[in-house]
Write an enzyme that holds these catalytic residues in place. Sequence first.
Site, PDB file in Angstrom:
ATOM      1  N   ARG A   2       0.835  -1.204   0.000  1.00  0.00           N
ATOM      2  CA  ARG A   2       0.000   0.000   0.000  1.00  0.00           C
ATOM      3  C   ARG A   2       0.866   1.248   0.000  1.00  0.00           C
ATOM      4  NH1 ARG A   2      -4.665   2.008   4.109  1.00  0.00           N
ATOM      5  NH2 ARG A   2      -4.471   4.198   3.603  1.00  0.00           N
TER       6      ARG A   2
ATOM      7  N   ARG B  32      -6.920   2.126  -2.621  1.00  0.00           N
ATOM      8  CA  ARG B  32      -5.827   1.458  -1.923  1.00  0.00           C
ATOM      9  C   ARG B  32      -5.907  -0.062  -2.085  1.00  0.00           C
ATOM     10  NH1 ARG B  32      -7.909   3.966   3.115  1.00  0.00           N
ATOM     11  NH2 ARG B  32      -7.818   5.777   1.803  1.00  0.00           N
TER      12      ARG B  32
ATOM     13  N   ASP C  39      -6.724  -1.642   3.184  1.00  0.00           N
ATOM     14  CA  ASP C  39      -6.903  -0.793   4.353  1.00  0.00           C
ATOM     15  C   ASP C  39      -7.319  -1.700   5.505  1.00  0.00           C
ATOM     16  OD1 ASP C  39      -7.532   2.352   4.967  1.00  0.00           O
ATOM     17  OD2 ASP C  39      -8.761   1.013   6.184  1.00  0.00           O
TER      18      ASP C  39
ATOM     19  N   ASP D  22      -8.383  -1.453   9.596  1.00  0.00           N
ATOM     20  CA  ASP D  22      -8.699  -0.564  10.720  1.00  0.00           C
ATOM     21  C   ASP D  22      -9.026  -1.371  11.961  1.00  0.00           C
ATOM     22  OD1 ASP D  22      -8.560   1.895   9.319  1.00  0.00           O
ATOM     23  OD2 ASP D  22     -10.566   1.584   8.507  1.00  0.00           O
TER      24      ASP D  22
HETATM   25  O1  GSY Z   1     -11.908   3.460   5.767  1.00  0.00           O
HETATM   26  C1  GSY Z   1     -11.610   2.363   5.018  1.00  0.00           C
HETATM   27  C2  GSY Z   1     -11.248   2.721   3.598  1.00  0.00           C
HETATM   28  N1  GSY Z   1     -12.399   3.239   2.859  1.00  0.00           N
HETATM   29  C3  GSY Z   1     -13.445   2.542   2.383  1.00  0.00           C
HETATM   30  C4  GSY Z   1     -13.814   1.176   2.436  1.00  0.00           C
HETATM   31  O2  GSY Z   1     -13.137   0.298   3.015  1.00  0.00           O
HETATM   32  N2  GSY Z   1     -14.997   0.847   1.812  1.00  0.00           N
HETATM   33  C5  GSY Z   1     -15.782   1.758   1.170  1.00  0.00           C
HETATM   34  N3  GSY Z   1     -16.889   1.362   0.589  1.00  0.00           N
HETATM   35  N4  GSY Z   1     -15.437   3.070   1.105  1.00  0.00           N
HETATM   36  C6  GSY Z   1     -14.286   3.447   1.716  1.00  0.00           C
HETATM   37  N5  GSY Z   1     -13.748   4.668   1.785  1.00  0.00           N
HETATM   38  C7  GSY Z   1     -12.625   4.532   2.493  1.00  0.00           C
HETATM   39  S1  GSY Z   1     -11.574   5.842   2.893  1.00  0.00           S
END
Ligand code: GSY
Length: 164
Positions: free
Chosen positions: A81, A90, A93, A95
């Site tokens: 990443r 990305r 991700d 979290d």
């Molecule tokens: O915060 C996680 C990254 N992220 C995402 C995601 O994982 N899924 C969707 N649908 N939208 C996102 N926008 C972000 S930033």
Amino acid sequence: MPKRRQVFLGLGSNLGDRVGFLRDAVAGLADLAGVSDVYETAAVGGPEQGNYLNLVVELHTALSARQLLGLCRELEGAAQRVRTVRWGARTLDVDVLWIDGENINETDLIVPHPRMFERSFVLVPLRDLAPELLPDGFDADTASRVDQVVCLGRLEAQSPRSTV
Ligand code: GSY
């Protein structure tokens, strides 16, 4: 030996071999207690970008919150990443969403995750593993329709065709 606690992590990918990145990340997790289905979800925030694949995992782990944050960064690094555009596409991700009994408010680590209860791409997969954590009145069917969250089934059943 610190006590094991229930932990939930949220994983998402919308660049490259999305299934492969999720699969490798999940395979690298110790103390795995559960994996939600995979959901294809419309991107929330940031510049226009492709759909994500999202899932939530449950761990029963003795790792501290900081160690969990380090683990998330390691998994993202292993997926090559690159942090360029804020909120941009990305490969992976990861979290820290929730840790049993923990409330943390530090600049780089907030637990529970500050936006987890607003995001259908977190709540719908989380419902597979821990429906008791969902906000009262959360209606997964309506949320899925409005926010475009589509269940694709188990991670092991996905083929790597969903490269973006
Ligand atoms: O915060 C996680 C990254 N992220 C995402 C995601 O994982 N899924 C969707 N649908 N939208 C996102 N926008 C972000 S930033």
